[in-house]
Design an enzyme around this catalytic site. Structure first.
Site, short mmCIF file in Angstrom:
data_model
loop_
_atom_site.label_atom_id
_atom_site.label_comp_id
_atom_site.label_asym_id
_atom_site.label_seq_id
_atom_site.Cartn_x
_atom_site.Cartn_y
_atom_site.Cartn_z
N HIS A 11 0.87 -1.20 0.00
CA HIS A 11 0.00 0.00 0.00
C HIS A 11 0.89 1.24 0.00
O HIS A 11 1.42 1.62 1.03
CB HIS A 11 -0.90 0.01 1.24
CG HIS A 11 -1.85 1.17 1.30
ND1 HIS A 11 -3.16 1.03 1.64
CD2 HIS A 11 -1.68 2.50 1.06
CE1 HIS A 11 -3.77 2.20 1.61
NE2 HIS A 11 -2.88 3.12 1.27
N HIS A 13 1.51 5.34 -1.86
CA HIS A 13 1.08 6.44 -2.74
C HIS A 13 2.31 7.01 -3.42
O HIS A 13 3.19 7.54 -2.75
CB HIS A 13 0.39 7.54 -1.92
CG HIS A 13 -0.82 7.03 -1.21
ND1 HIS A 13 -2.08 7.10 -1.75
CD2 HIS A 13 -0.97 6.41 -0.02
CE1 HIS A 13 -2.95 6.55 -0.92
NE2 HIS A 13 -2.29 6.12 0.15
N LEU A 14 2.37 6.87 -4.74
CA LEU A 14 3.52 7.43 -5.47
C LEU A 14 3.24 8.85 -5.93
O LEU A 14 4.16 9.58 -6.27
CB LEU A 14 3.85 6.58 -6.70
CG LEU A 14 4.36 5.16 -6.48
CD1 LEU A 14 4.68 4.52 -7.83
CD2 LEU A 14 5.60 5.12 -5.58
N ARG A 15 1.94 9.21 -5.99
CA ARG A 15 1.52 10.51 -6.54
C ARG A 15 1.81 10.59 -8.04
O ARG A 15 1.93 9.56 -8.68
CB ARG A 15 2.19 11.69 -5.80
CG ARG A 15 2.07 11.63 -4.29
CD ARG A 15 0.65 11.68 -3.81
NE ARG A 15 0.61 11.90 -2.36
CZ ARG A 15 -0.41 11.52 -1.60
NH1 ARG A 15 -1.43 10.87 -2.11
NH2 ARG A 15 -0.40 11.78 -0.31
N ASN A 39 -5.46 7.18 -5.86
CA ASN A 39 -6.13 8.45 -5.50
C ASN A 39 -5.31 9.66 -5.94
O ASN A 39 -4.82 10.44 -5.13
CB ASN A 39 -6.42 8.50 -3.99
CG ASN A 39 -5.17 8.46 -3.14
OD1 ASN A 39 -4.18 7.87 -3.54
ND2 ASN A 39 -5.20 9.11 -1.99
N LYS A 94 -9.66 -0.24 -5.56
CA LYS A 94 -9.64 0.40 -4.25
C LYS A 94 -10.92 1.17 -4.02
O LYS A 94 -11.33 1.98 -4.87
CB LYS A 94 -8.43 1.35 -4.18
CG LYS A 94 -8.31 2.17 -2.91
CD LYS A 94 -7.82 1.34 -1.74
CE LYS A 94 -7.85 2.10 -0.44
NZ LYS A 94 -6.68 2.90 -0.19
N HIS A 131 -10.56 1.27 2.10
CA HIS A 131 -10.27 2.23 3.18
C HIS A 131 -11.47 2.12 4.12
O HIS A 131 -12.54 2.64 3.82
CB HIS A 131 -10.13 3.65 2.62
CG HIS A 131 -9.78 4.66 3.66
ND1 HIS A 131 -8.58 5.32 3.70
CD2 HIS A 131 -10.48 5.10 4.74
CE1 HIS A 131 -8.56 6.14 4.74
NE2 HIS A 131 -9.70 6.01 5.39
N ASP A 241 1.33 2.56 3.55
CA ASP A 241 0.48 3.74 3.36
C ASP A 241 1.33 5.01 3.31
O ASP A 241 0.89 6.09 3.72
CB ASP A 241 -0.60 3.85 4.43
CG ASP A 241 -1.67 4.89 4.06
OD1 ASP A 241 -1.75 5.26 2.88
OD2 ASP A 241 -2.39 5.33 4.97
N HIS A 245 3.38 14.30 1.36
CA HIS A 245 2.79 15.64 1.22
C HIS A 245 3.92 16.61 1.45
O HIS A 245 4.84 16.33 2.24
CB HIS A 245 1.73 15.88 2.30
CG HIS A 245 0.49 15.06 2.14
ND1 HIS A 245 -0.55 15.40 1.32
CD2 HIS A 245 0.12 13.88 2.72
CE1 HIS A 245 -1.51 14.49 1.39
NE2 HIS A 245 -1.13 13.55 2.22
N ALA A 257 -3.89 14.90 5.53
CA ALA A 257 -3.65 13.58 6.14
C ALA A 257 -2.68 12.75 5.31
O ALA A 257 -2.85 12.61 4.10
CB ALA A 257 -4.98 12.84 6.26
C1 NCD Z 1 -3.46 9.05 2.12
C2 NCD Z 1 -2.98 10.07 1.09
O1 NCD Z 1 -2.41 11.09 1.48
O2 NCD Z 1 -3.14 9.82 -0.11
N1 NCD Z 1 -3.58 9.69 3.40
C3 NCD Z 1 -3.64 9.11 4.61
O3 NCD Z 1 -3.87 9.83 5.60
N2 NCD Z 1 -3.44 7.83 4.79
C4 NCD Z 1 -4.73 8.41 1.66
C5 NCD Z 1 -5.14 7.21 2.45
O4 NCD Z 1 -4.62 6.12 2.27
O5 NCD Z 1 -6.03 7.36 3.31
ZN ZN Z 2 -3.23 5.08 1.58
#
Ligand code: NCD
Ligand code: ZN
Length: 337
Positions: A11, A13-15, A39, A94, A131, A241, A245, A257
């Site tokens: 899990h 996030h690469l953006r 996302n 997802k 989620h 996860d 940011h 978040a």
């Molecule tokens: C994640 C994100 O920033 O994309 N943020 C998080 O607080 N975990 C999204 C997610 O997995 O909920």
């Molecule tokens: Zn996530």
């Protein structure tokens, strides 16, 4: 010294754009496989968007197996999903509840309206990553995960009995119990939910860098996550996860978040298993359980890691005209040799 398979992160996030290029490079160092979340600012709900994203990511990938996901909402077209599945373009879909987290404004409000998709996934044995938070006005954010189990997840599993589910980034003892009692569900656990609790997050000063969804829970919940992760139980495995940011967005009027944990994730997990004398279960948590859940083979070449006295924790990584904030818990750092 420890010898383990190169870990997997199920899990992450690469953006997009340059940030994705940068974050992927870091992932390539540490992980043999990564399951990438969909996302983006425009969520990946169809084959055009997926192919464009894949092209961008695969151009920069050096050696990790990248597993892609589709953002499931009512915009998704079944024919398109079938086509992508036939071509093996994605590994899971997802589901984000509406407004549960970063980039979830096109998430699902009423899961009961998603039946045709769940039927399709069940029929084709495609994993549904969830989620798991029930988000409702005036509800306590600490209760969201438990409410999701009681409302949405219970409904899904009683109507789609063979659907394969990954309950993402679990944070509560209730989820541990729930997953254990349902054989088609597995769960990912992050480093920060394993190693932090409400005391370390906001018991003295509030630490925005630890603000994420689901919100970090208290020590009782943390203990249960730790116990099940250390046990090597086959339904639980690592998903960081890791969610980058920029510093200016984290330390702002309104803090977004997400915890960026990739850089020290392996180090933290190794030290956690080492200090609890459970290193025999590291491969299960980091590589085997998740690969089995997704039906994947994995690289069994052993990599060596050691505690590195000269390595120093670097809290901020420069990115363009800003910084990413690296998450780390332990003083002892492990590096690959
Ligand atoms: C994640 C994100 O920033 O994309 N943020 C998080 O607080 N975990 C999204 C997610 O997995 O909920
Ligand atoms: Zn996530």
């Amino acid at each position: 010294m420890l010898k383990i398979f190169k870990p997997c992160d199920f899990h992450v996030h690469l953006r997009e754009g340059n940030l994705a290029k940068f974050v992927l490079k870091e992932n390539n160092k540490y992980f043999q496989k990564i399951l990438v979340m969909p996302n983006l600012s425009r969520s990946i709900t169809n084959s055009n968007l997926l192919l464009k994203y894949k092209k961008h990511i695969l151009k920069y990938n050096k050696g990790s197996q990248i597993l892609f996901t589709i953002y499931l909402n009512s915009e998704c077209n079944l024919k398109d999903l079938k086509k992508m599945h036939k071509l093996n373009l994605f590994s899971a879909v997802k589901l984000y509840p509406l407004n549960a987290t970063t980039n979830s404004s096109s998430g699902v409000q009423d899961i009961k309206k998603m039946s045709k998709y769940f039927e399709f996934l069940e029929k084709h044995n495609i994993p549904l990553c969830i989620h798991g938070e029930h988000v409702h006005h005036n509800d306590d954010p600490f209760e969201r995960e438990k409410k999701f189990l009681d409302n949405e997840l219970s409904w899904i599993i009683s109507n789609f009995k063979s659907l394969k589910i990954t309950l993402e980034h679990i944070t509560t003892k209730d989820s541990v119990k729930f997953v254990k009692s349902h054989k088609n569900i597995a769960a990912t656990i992050t480093t920060h939910h394993l190693l932090e609790n409400t005391y370390t997050f906001l018991g003295s000063n509030l630490r925005p860098e630890l603000f994420c969804k689901p919100i970090i829970k208290n020590h009782k919940h943390q203990k249960e996550l730790q116990k099940v992760a250390l046990s090597g139980h086959k339904q639980f495995f690592f998903g960081s996860d890791s969610a980058p940011h920029l510093k200016k967005a984290k330390f702002a009027d309104s803090c977004c978040a997400g915890v960026y944990s990739t850089k020290y994730a392996t180090s933290n997990i190794l030290e956690f298993f080492w200090s609890n004398k459970k290193t025999d279960n590291l491969n299960k948590f980091l590589t085997i359980n998740g690969s089995n859940h997704y039906g994947l083979d994995y690289d069994k070449k052993l990599c060596k890691y050691k505690r590195n006295k000269t390595a120093k924790f670097q809290k901020y990584t420069k990115f363009q005209d800003d910084y990413l904030i690296n998450y780390n818990f332990y003083k002892n750092l492990w590096t690959r040799i």
